[in-house]
Scaffold this motif. Structure first.
Motif, short mmCIF file in Angstrom:
data_model
loop_
_atom_site.label_atom_id
_atom_site.label_comp_id
_atom_site.label_asym_id
_atom_site.label_seq_id
_atom_site.Cartn_x
_atom_site.Cartn_y
_atom_site.Cartn_z
N LEU A 23 61.33 72.19 9.39
CA LEU A 23 61.86 72.42 7.62
C LEU A 23 62.64 70.80 7.54
CD1 LEU A 23 61.75 73.25 4.69
CD2 LEU A 23 63.63 74.92 5.57
N ILE A 24 63.23 70.38 8.59
CA ILE A 24 64.12 69.18 8.60
C ILE A 24 62.69 68.07 8.71
CG2 ILE A 24 65.95 67.73 9.36
CD1 ILE A 24 67.09 70.18 10.10
N ARG A 25 61.86 68.16 9.12
CA ARG A 25 61.02 67.21 9.73
C ARG A 25 60.33 66.77 7.93
NH1 ARG A 25 60.62 70.00 14.65
NH2 ARG A 25 58.18 70.23 13.75
N ILE A 26 59.47 68.59 7.96
CA ILE A 26 58.39 68.62 6.22
C ILE A 26 59.73 67.41 5.20
CG2 ILE A 26 58.34 69.59 4.62
CD1 ILE A 26 57.15 72.24 6.99
N ILE A 27 60.68 68.04 5.21
CA ILE A 27 61.28 67.20 4.07
C ILE A 27 61.57 65.97 4.56
CG2 ILE A 27 64.15 66.84 3.17
CD1 ILE A 27 64.54 69.97 3.48
N LYS A 28 61.45 65.19 5.76
CA LYS A 28 61.39 63.96 6.17
C LYS A 28 60.24 63.55 5.69
CE LYS A 28 65.77 63.90 9.21
NZ LYS A 28 66.30 63.23 10.78
N PHE A 29 59.40 63.53 5.68
CA PHE A 29 58.51 63.03 5.77
C PHE A 29 58.16 62.60 4.40
CE2 PHE A 29 53.31 63.87 4.93
CZ PHE A 29 53.35 62.49 5.25
N GLU A 30 58.25 64.26 3.87
CA GLU A 30 58.28 64.41 2.56
C GLU A 30 58.81 63.70 1.21
OE1 GLU A 30 55.51 69.22 2.02
OE2 GLU A 30 58.05 68.69 1.30
N PHE A 31 60.09 63.78 1.29
CA PHE A 31 61.09 62.99 0.32
C PHE A 31 60.82 61.17 0.07
CE2 PHE A 31 65.15 60.50 -0.45
CZ PHE A 31 65.47 62.24 -1.88
N PRO A 32 61.16 60.99 1.64
CA PRO A 32 60.62 59.79 1.02
C PRO A 32 59.12 59.19 0.06
CG PRO A 32 60.85 59.69 3.37
CD PRO A 32 60.38 61.07 2.64
N GLN A 33 58.27 59.65 0.64
CA GLN A 33 57.47 59.53 -0.47
C GLN A 33 57.24 59.61 -1.95
OE1 GLN A 33 54.31 62.00 1.71
NE2 GLN A 33 53.96 60.46 3.17
N GLU A 34 57.92 61.30 -2.06
CA GLU A 34 58.34 61.20 -3.54
C GLU A 34 59.19 60.86 -4.06
OE1 GLU A 34 59.81 65.56 -2.51
OE2 GLU A 34 57.37 65.93 -2.47
N GLN A 35 60.18 59.76 -3.57
CA GLN A 35 61.06 59.11 -3.58
C GLN A 35 60.11 57.69 -4.22
OE1 GLN A 35 64.19 58.03 -1.09
NE2 GLN A 35 65.39 57.01 -3.10
N THR A 36 59.09 57.09 -3.10
CA THR A 36 58.64 56.28 -3.86
C THR A 36 57.66 56.72 -4.78
OG1 THR A 36 57.99 55.29 -1.85
CG2 THR A 36 56.60 54.67 -3.26
N TYR A 37 56.77 57.96 -5.27
CA TYR A 37 56.13 58.52 -6.36
C TYR A 37 57.10 57.85 -7.65
CZ TYR A 37 52.91 59.69 -2.94
OH TYR A 37 51.72 59.54 -1.97
N TYR A 38 58.30 58.85 -7.65
CA TYR A 38 59.56 58.46 -8.67
C TYR A 38 59.26 57.02 -9.38
CZ TYR A 38 63.24 58.28 -11.03
OH TYR A 38 64.17 58.36 -12.47
N LEU A 39 59.74 56.83 -8.34
CA LEU A 39 60.04 54.84 -8.41
C LEU A 39 59.09 54.27 -9.09
CD1 LEU A 39 62.50 53.87 -5.54
CD2 LEU A 39 62.76 54.30 -7.47
N GLN A 40 57.53 54.35 -8.45
CA GLN A 40 56.20 54.05 -8.99
C GLN A 40 56.14 54.09 -10.46
OE1 GLN A 40 54.08 54.49 -6.04
NE2 GLN A 40 53.89 53.25 -4.55
N ALA A 41 56.69 55.48 -10.73
CA ALA A 41 56.30 56.17 -12.49
C ALA A 41 57.24 55.57 -13.13
CB ALA A 41 56.44 57.34 -12.46
N ILE A 42 58.46 55.31 -12.87
CA ILE A 42 59.36 54.62 -13.83
C ILE A 42 59.19 53.60 -13.13
CG2 ILE A 42 61.80 54.08 -13.80
CD1 ILE A 42 61.49 57.07 -14.53
N LYS A 43 58.44 52.42 -12.81
CA LYS A 43 58.66 51.60 -13.14
C LYS A 43 57.68 51.04 -13.58
CE LYS A 43 57.54 46.98 -10.31
NZ LYS A 43 57.20 46.27 -9.48
N ALA A 44 56.55 51.92 -14.17
CA ALA A 44 55.08 51.90 -14.82
C ALA A 44 55.42 52.53 -16.09
CB ALA A 44 54.18 53.42 -14.40
N LYS A 45 57.06 52.82 -15.94
CA LYS A 45 57.12 53.23 -17.55
C LYS A 45 56.30 55.02 -17.56
CE LYS A 45 59.43 50.05 -20.11
NZ LYS A 45 60.98 49.72 -18.90
#
Length: 105
Positions: A23-45
């Motif tokens: 479970l921790i491995r899955i979170i460590k894999f998914e979280f950075p990707q989701e954080q990046t997607y979030y930041l990209q979406a925010i930057k693109a408004k």
């Protein structure tokens, strides 16, 4: 700010270390990707896309026992859905907190 913890994950695992680590491995894999997607979406408004990512991140926030941060994520998600972004700075602090925590577990 609250401190992330593994209490919920440990209760889910119920002593099963293999499950806990998976479970921790899955979170460590998914979280950075989701954080990046979030930041990209925010930057693109693209607040609709950002809201969708926040929706996914809420689950991880709650898994780390961050009840107040989860409440913030709920508000942020709803605001993004109506093209408001007042909670961005606070939400990004939560993301950074979790990101730092993941480096140490």
């Amino acid at each position: 700010m609250e401190t992330p913890n593994l209490n919920y994950i440990e209760s889910l695992a119920d002593g099963d270390l293999v499950f806990k680590e998976k479970l921790i491995r899955i979170i460590k894999f998914e979280f950075p990707q989701e954080q990046t997607y979030y930041l990209q979406a925010i930057k693109a408004k693209n607040f609709r896309a950002a809201a969708e990512v926040v929706h996914k991140l809420k689950n991880k926030i709650s898994m780390f026992g961050l009840e107040q941060c989860y409440s913030l994520a709920l508000v942020h998600e709803e605001e993004l859905k109506i093209n408001r972004n007042e909670q961005q700075a606070s939400f990004e602090l939560v993301l950074n907190c979790i990101s730092n925590y993941l480096k140490d577990i």
